[in-house]
Design a protein around this motif. Structure first.
Motif, mmCIF file in Angstrom:
data_model
loop_
_atom_site.group_PDB
_atom_site.id
_atom_site.type_symbol
_atom_site.label_atom_id
_atom_site.label_comp_id
_atom_site.label_asym_id
_atom_site.label_seq_id
_atom_site.Cartn_x
_atom_site.Cartn_y
_atom_site.Cartn_z
ATOM 1 N N PRO A 71 0.577 -1.155 -0.044
ATOM 2 C CA PRO A 71 -0.063 0.096 -0.071
ATOM 3 C C PRO A 71 0.931 1.245 -0.168
ATOM 4 N N GLN A 72 2.195 1.262 0.143
ATOM 5 C CA GLN A 72 2.814 2.305 0.097
ATOM 6 C C GLN A 72 3.382 2.723 -1.108
ATOM 7 N N GLY A 73 3.048 1.731 -2.176
ATOM 8 C CA GLY A 73 3.469 1.906 -3.620
ATOM 9 C C GLY A 73 4.900 1.143 -3.686
ATOM 10 N N PHE A 74 5.485 1.591 -4.602
ATOM 11 C CA PHE A 74 6.624 0.961 -5.199
ATOM 12 C C PHE A 74 8.014 1.067 -4.386
ATOM 13 N N ARG A 103 3.039 11.074 -8.069
ATOM 14 C CA ARG A 103 1.892 9.821 -8.525
ATOM 15 C C ARG A 103 1.746 8.976 -7.126
ATOM 16 N N ASP A 104 2.322 8.955 -6.148
ATOM 17 C CA ASP A 104 2.316 8.548 -4.843
ATOM 18 C C ASP A 104 0.779 9.271 -4.148
ATOM 19 N N ARG A 105 0.882 10.420 -4.218
ATOM 20 C CA ARG A 105 -0.042 11.183 -3.601
ATOM 21 C C ARG A 105 -1.441 10.925 -4.162
ATOM 22 N N TRP A 106 -1.626 10.951 -5.511
ATOM 23 C CA TRP A 106 -2.577 10.536 -6.258
ATOM 24 C C TRP A 106 -3.087 9.246 -5.911
ATOM 25 N N ARG A 107 -2.209 8.270 -5.747
ATOM 26 C CA ARG A 107 -2.608 6.957 -5.513
ATOM 27 C C ARG A 107 -3.046 6.953 -4.068
ATOM 28 N N ARG A 108 -2.669 7.502 -3.263
ATOM 29 C CA ARG A 108 -3.079 7.337 -1.860
ATOM 30 C C ARG A 108 -4.603 8.258 -1.783
ATOM 31 N N LYS A 109 -4.710 9.149 -2.627
ATOM 32 C CA LYS A 109 -5.963 9.889 -2.310
ATOM 33 C C LYS A 109 -6.889 9.156 -3.060
ATOM 34 N N VAL A 110 -6.858 8.447 -4.458
ATOM 35 C CA VAL A 110 -7.852 7.609 -4.903
ATOM 36 C C VAL A 110 -8.314 6.237 -4.053
ATOM 37 N N TYR A 117 -4.623 -3.441 -1.346
ATOM 38 C CA TYR A 117 -5.223 -3.438 -2.817
ATOM 39 C C TYR A 117 -3.835 -3.498 -3.453
ATOM 40 N N ILE A 118 -3.976 -3.824 -4.927
ATOM 41 C CA ILE A 118 -2.871 -4.181 -5.705
ATOM 42 C C ILE A 118 -2.763 -2.930 -6.807
ATOM 43 N N HIS A 150 -10.053 -10.676 -2.733
ATOM 44 C CA HIS A 150 -11.011 -9.659 -2.759
ATOM 45 C C HIS A 150 -10.280 -8.257 -2.391
ATOM 46 N N TYR A 151 -9.217 -8.370 -3.338
ATOM 47 C CA TYR A 151 -8.388 -6.894 -3.527
ATOM 48 C C TYR A 151 -8.874 -5.954 -4.814
ATOM 49 N N PRO A 152 -9.146 -4.622 -4.435
ATOM 50 C CA PRO A 152 -9.025 -3.710 -5.681
ATOM 51 C C PRO A 152 -7.803 -3.526 -6.354
ATOM 52 N N ILE A 153 -7.848 -3.229 -7.379
ATOM 53 C CA ILE A 153 -6.603 -2.897 -8.333
ATOM 54 C C ILE A 153 -6.549 -1.381 -8.649
ATOM 55 N N PHE A 154 -5.462 -0.817 -8.578
ATOM 56 C CA PHE A 154 -5.263 0.499 -9.147
ATOM 57 C C PHE A 154 -4.314 0.580 -10.111
ATOM 58 N N VAL A 155 -4.363 1.473 -11.278
ATOM 59 C CA VAL A 155 -3.440 1.664 -12.040
ATOM 60 C C VAL A 155 -3.518 3.080 -12.710
ATOM 61 N N GLU A 156 -2.545 3.676 -12.959
ATOM 62 C CA GLU A 156 -2.500 4.993 -13.463
ATOM 63 C C GLU A 156 -2.185 4.730 -15.143
ATOM 64 N N VAL A 157 -3.204 5.353 -16.094
ATOM 65 C CA VAL A 157 -2.880 5.156 -17.431
ATOM 66 C C VAL A 157 -2.634 6.558 -18.125
ATOM 67 N N SER A 158 -1.488 6.482 -18.428
ATOM 68 C CA SER A 158 -0.986 7.904 -19.001
ATOM 69 C C SER A 158 -1.283 7.923 -20.630
#
Length: 217
Positions: A71-74, A103-110, A117-118, A150-158
Motif C-alpha cells: 500500500p506504500q507503492g513501489f 504519483r504516490d499522492r494521487w494513488r493514496r488519495k484515490v 489493494y494491488i 478480494h483486492y481492488p486494483i489501481f492503475v495510472e493510465v498515461s
C-alpha cells in the motif's frame, strides 16, 4: 529471474513505452532508450527481490507487467542517488523527486478507503505483438489474484488509447490528473473492484523473492 531474463524484460518494457509522454518527460536530459532500459532493469531487479510474482512475462517475454500489493507503492524503486548514477541527475530528479511523489499522492488519495489493494506499475507489450491478447493475459494473472483475495486494483493510465483496454477488464476512471501540473501530461487514475470467487477472501499468496546473487544492477 536471472540476469538474462531481467534484461529481456527490460527491453520489452523499453520498446512498449518508447513513445510514452510521461516517461519521455522524465528522461529529458538522458538518451530516452538508455533511460528507459536502465530504469526498467533496476525496477524489475528490485521487484523480483521482493517477490518473483511482482514481474510477470508472457509468451517468451512478448509482454511484461510489474505490480505490487504494497500500500506504500513501489518501495523497491531505486533511490535518487542510485538512479542518478545510472541515468544522470536531471532525469533522476525529474522522475524521482517530481513524478514519483506526485504519483504516490494521487494513488493514496484515490485509494484512501482501501486498506489492501494491488497497484499495477507498468504493463507493456512489444509494438509488433500488440492486439494479440498478450496484454489481457498479463492482466488476467493479477485479476485472478485480486479476485481470490478480494483486492481492488489501481492503475495510472498515461495514454488515453489504453483507457478502453482497462475498461474492458472492469476498471473505471476514479480521477483525472496532470502529472506535476503539466497540461501535456494528462493521466487517468483507474480502479477495478474485485469480483470475489469465494465468500471468504483467501490470502494473497506470493512467491518469495529471488536471491541477489548475480549483482544484476
Amino acid at each position: 529471474m536471472m540476469i538474462g531474463a531481467i534484461n529481456e524484460a527490460a527491453h520489452t518494457l523499453t520498446d512498449g513505452y518508447a513513445n510514452n509522454a510521461v516517461l519521455d518527460w522524465c528522461s529529458r536530459g538522458a538518451p530516452t532508450n538508455d533511460f528507459l532500459f536502465t530504469f526498467f532493469k533496476s525496477l524489475i531487479n528490485s521487484a523480483t527481490l521482493s517477490s518473483r510474482d511482482f514481474t510477470v512475462q508472457v509468451e517468451g517475454c512478448k509482454g511484461v507487467m510489474i505490480w505490487t500489493n504494497n500500500p506504500q507503492g513501489f518501495s523497491f524503486l531505486p533511490n535518487a542517488a542510485k538512479l542518478a548514477r545510472m541515468v544522470g541527475w536531471v532525469a533522476a530528479l525529474r522522475s524521482w523527486i517530481k513524478y514519483q511523489p506526485w504519483r504516490d499522492r494521487w494513488r493514496r488519495k484515490v485509494m484512501a478507503d482501501y486498506d489492501d489493494y494491488i497497484t499495477i506499475a507498468y504493463l507493456g507489450v512489444l509494438p509488433h505483438e500488440q492486439r494479440k491478447g498478450f496484454g489481457s493475459a498479463l492482466l488476467k494473472y493479477v485479476l485472478d489474484k485480486a479476485d481470490t483475495a478480494h483486492y481492488p486494483i489501481f492503475v495510472e493510465v498515461s495514454e488515453s488509447s489504453a483507457v478502453p483496454f482497462f475498461e474492458q477488464h472492469g476498471f473505471v476512471i476514479k480521477a483525472n490528473g496532470l502529472v506535476c501540473n503539466h497540461s501535456q501530461l494528462p493521466v487517468a487514475l483507474m480502479v477495478r473492484e474485485p469480483v470475489p470467487v469465494t465468500e471468504v477472501p483467501a490470502p494473497l499468496r506470493l512467491k518469495p523473492g529471488r536471491r541477489d546473487s548475480d549483482n544484476t544492477v
